[in-house]
Design an enzyme around this catalytic site. Structure first.
Site, PDB file in Angstrom:
ATOM      1  N   GLY A   1       6.001  13.223  49.599  1.00 52.45           N
ATOM      2  CA  GLY A   1       5.344  12.301  50.528  1.00 52.45           C
ATOM      3  C   GLY A   1       4.424  11.372  49.761  1.00 52.45           C
ATOM      4  O   GLY A   1       4.199  11.566  48.557  1.00 52.45           O
ATOM      5  N   LEU A   2       3.904  10.395  50.463  1.00 53.47           N
ATOM      6  CA  LEU A   2       3.029   9.397  49.851  1.00 53.47           C
ATOM      7  C   LEU A   2       1.753  10.041  49.302  1.00 53.47           C
ATOM      8  O   LEU A   2       1.342  11.112  49.770  1.00 53.47           O
ATOM      9  CB  LEU A   2       2.629   8.349  50.906  1.00 53.47           C
ATOM     10  CG  LEU A   2       3.736   7.444  51.453  1.00 53.47           C
ATOM     11  CD1 LEU A   2       3.208   6.656  52.657  1.00 53.47           C
ATOM     12  CD2 LEU A   2       4.266   6.504  50.365  1.00 53.47           C
TER      13      LEU A   2
ATOM     14  N   ALA B   1      -0.980  11.732  51.698  1.00 54.63           N
ATOM     15  CA  ALA B   1      -0.347  12.225  52.941  1.00 54.63           C
ATOM     16  C   ALA B   1      -0.799  13.650  53.268  1.00 54.63           C
ATOM     17  O   ALA B   1      -0.755  14.066  54.428  1.00 54.63           O
ATOM     18  CB  ALA B   1       1.174  12.160  52.836  1.00 54.63           C
ATOM     19  N   GLY B   2      -1.197  14.402  52.232  1.00 52.87           N
ATOM     20  CA  GLY B   2      -1.689  15.769  52.488  1.00 52.87           C
ATOM     21  C   GLY B   2      -0.904  16.864  51.780  1.00 52.87           C
ATOM     22  O   GLY B   2      -1.042  18.040  52.125  1.00 52.87           O
TER      23      GLY B   2
ATOM     24  N   SER C   1       7.408  12.590  44.284  1.00 56.47           N
ATOM     25  CA  SER C   1       8.877  12.623  44.118  1.00 56.47           C
ATOM     26  C   SER C   1       9.554  11.604  45.024  1.00 56.47           C
ATOM     27  O   SER C   1      10.244  11.993  45.972  1.00 56.47           O
ATOM     28  CB  SER C   1       9.458  14.016  44.335  1.00 56.47           C
ATOM     29  OG  SER C   1       8.575  14.940  44.922  1.00 56.47           O
TER      30      SER C   1
HETATM   31  S1  ADX Z   1       5.654  11.192  41.051  1.00 58.20           S
HETATM   32  O1  ADX Z   1       6.034   9.917  41.669  1.00 58.20           O
HETATM   33  O2  ADX Z   1       5.977  11.238  39.636  1.00 58.20           O
HETATM   34  O3  ADX Z   1       6.193  12.362  41.780  1.00 58.20           O
HETATM   35  P1  ADX Z   1       3.078  12.509  41.029  1.00 58.20           P
HETATM   36  O4  ADX Z   1       2.991  13.242  42.312  1.00 58.20           O
HETATM   37  O5  ADX Z   1       3.404  13.289  39.793  1.00 58.20           O
HETATM   38  O6  ADX Z   1       4.071  11.248  41.218  1.00 58.20           O
HETATM   39  O7  ADX Z   1       1.693  11.792  40.727  1.00 58.20           O
HETATM   40  C1  ADX Z   1       1.127  10.994  41.716  1.00 58.20           C
HETATM   41  C2  ADX Z   1      -0.405  10.936  41.546  1.00 58.20           C
HETATM   42  O8  ADX Z   1      -0.716  10.127  40.431  1.00 58.20           O
HETATM   43  C3  ADX Z   1      -1.039  10.277  42.742  1.00 58.20           C
HETATM   44  O9  ADX Z   1      -1.478  11.233  43.678  1.00 58.20           O
HETATM   45  C4  ADX Z   1      -2.189   9.504  42.153  1.00 58.20           C
HETATM   46  O10 ADX Z   1      -3.342  10.321  42.094  1.00 58.20           O
HETATM   47  C5  ADX Z   1      -1.765   9.224  40.743  1.00 58.20           C
HETATM   48  N1  ADX Z   1      -1.262   7.859  40.482  1.00 58.20           N
HETATM   49  C6  ADX Z   1      -1.746   7.034  39.527  1.00 58.20           C
HETATM   50  N2  ADX Z   1      -1.040   5.892  39.474  1.00 58.20           N
HETATM   51  C7  ADX Z   1      -0.070   5.990  40.417  1.00 58.20           C
HETATM   52  C8  ADX Z   1       0.981   5.114  40.847  1.00 58.20           C
HETATM   53  N3  ADX Z   1       1.182   3.925  40.277  1.00 58.20           N
HETATM   54  N4  ADX Z   1       1.795   5.521  41.855  1.00 58.20           N
HETATM   55  C9  ADX Z   1       1.588   6.723  42.424  1.00 58.20           C
HETATM   56  N5  ADX Z   1       0.617   7.591  42.067  1.00 58.20           N
HETATM   57  C10 ADX Z   1      -0.211   7.233  41.074  1.00 58.20           C
END
Ligand code: ADX
Length: 189
Positions: free
Chosen positions: A17-18, A21-22, A91
């Protein structure tokens, strides 16, 4: 919640999730309940992984895929040895989640579904504000895609329901899915 017998494979419960989102909140709430039943529970959180084993990775598609692949590889080993692994990572790519599902096999997808506007309004880490000010690139939901699951085993509508309500359903659904999981673990690659 019922007591669970240990032995046999564990299960990966993959929260997608975004940001905001929780996912982390619900993971911890579920973990607390499951731990009290005697199961061995672990949490793999995207933020934590990115501070450690994934600290070399950024937020372009390939790096996010590599991030998920590493998390999945750790989760797979733990699931094979009987642990319930709760993963909280954005993800964002459907194909990647399908790959992980195929690889881990004992896999349940939880869609933590809050509207983007709600996540932006909550903005717990102040990152949406920075992304909207063009201070962060490739931010999920703003300047990088999020592909929602089409058929998640569980969906938590965290924009409208309370943490308590989401957690209660997660526990009930976990109970049902745990009983359905394959008996044989799969440790192959
Ligand atoms: S994922 O897309 O590779 O699954 P993941 O869950 O590990 O992302 O990491 C996301 C976390 O990184 C977010 O909760 C946020 O705190 C941080 N973050 C920093 N830059 C970004 C970005 N450009 N997009 C999303 N998350 C980011």
């Amino acid at each position: 919640v019922s007591q669970y017998t240990t032995g046999g494979p564990g299960l990966a419960v993959w929260f997608t999730g975004l940001s905001g989102a929780g996912k982390t909140t619900l993971c911890h709430a579920l973990a607390d309940t499951l731990q009290a039943t005697g199961l061995t529970v672990a949490i793999l959180d995207g933020d934590e992984m990115r501070r450690t084993v994934c600290s070399d990775l950024g937020y372009g598609r390939e790096d996010r895929e590599e991030n998920i692949r590493r998390i999945a590889s750790i989760a797979q080993g733990m699931v094979a040895s009987g642990t319930v692994v709760l993963v909280a990572a954005i993800s964002p790519y459907r194909a990647m989640r399908a790959e992980v599902r195929h690889r881990i096999r004992n896999f349940v997808e939880v869609y933590v579904n809050a509207p983007l506007a709600t996540c932006v309004a909550r903005d717990p880490k102040g990152l949406y504000r920075r992304a909207l000010a063009f201070e962060i690139d490739s931010f999920t939901g703003i300047s990088s895609p999020y592909e929602p699951p089409l058929a998640p085993e569980i969906e938590c509508r965290t924009g409208e329901e309370s943490v308590q309500a989401s957690t209660a359903r997660l526990i009930a659904d976990f109970d049902r899915l745990w009983k359905l999981r394959p008996e044989v673990s799969y440790a192959g690659s």
